[in-house]
Design an enzyme around this catalytic site. Structure first.
Site, short mmCIF file in Angstrom:
data_model
loop_
_atom_site.label_atom_id
_atom_site.label_comp_id
_atom_site.label_asym_id
_atom_site.label_seq_id
_atom_site.Cartn_x
_atom_site.Cartn_y
_atom_site.Cartn_z
N MET A 191 0.84 -1.17 0.00
CA MET A 191 0.00 0.00 0.00
C MET A 191 0.90 1.24 0.00
O MET A 191 1.56 1.52 0.99
CB MET A 191 -0.91 -0.02 1.24
CG MET A 191 -1.53 1.31 1.51
SD MET A 191 -2.71 1.46 2.88
CE MET A 191 -2.25 0.27 4.07
N PRO A 192 0.93 1.99 -1.09
CA PRO A 192 1.71 3.22 -1.11
C PRO A 192 1.07 4.29 -0.20
O PRO A 192 -0.14 4.49 -0.23
CB PRO A 192 1.66 3.67 -2.56
CG PRO A 192 1.21 2.50 -3.35
CD PRO A 192 0.39 1.68 -2.42
N ILE A 193 1.91 4.93 0.59
CA ILE A 193 1.47 6.06 1.41
C ILE A 193 2.31 7.26 0.97
O ILE A 193 3.54 7.23 1.05
CB ILE A 193 1.67 5.80 2.91
CG1 ILE A 193 0.84 4.58 3.33
CG2 ILE A 193 1.28 7.03 3.72
CD1 ILE A 193 1.10 4.12 4.75
#
Length: 66
Positions: free
Chosen positions: A1-3
């Site tokens: 999950m890219p943040i």
């Protein structure tokens, strides 16, 4: 999950912030192949008095017109 975390000086319109979040999320989907639902964008707004540039705050610089 890219943040994706972005720090901004307070004062931009909700429309500008929404457009930035959209563009950043789309870039993550496009370049990383991440599912859109997995991308998180966090905008943190900081008061100009709390943003330092050299030995002055952004607010001081704005007040001096420099």
């Amino acid at each position: 999950m890219p943040i994706i975390s972005v720090q901004l000086i307070r004062g931009r319109s909700p429309e500008m912030k929404r457009a930035l979040m959209k563009e950043l999320a789309e870039a993550a989907v496009r370049t990383l192949g991440a599912p859109e639902a997995s991308v998180r964008v966090i905008l943190t707004e900081i008061d100009a008095e709390h943003w330092g540039i050299g030995t002055k705050t952004k607010a001081e610089i704005e007040r001096s017109g420099a």
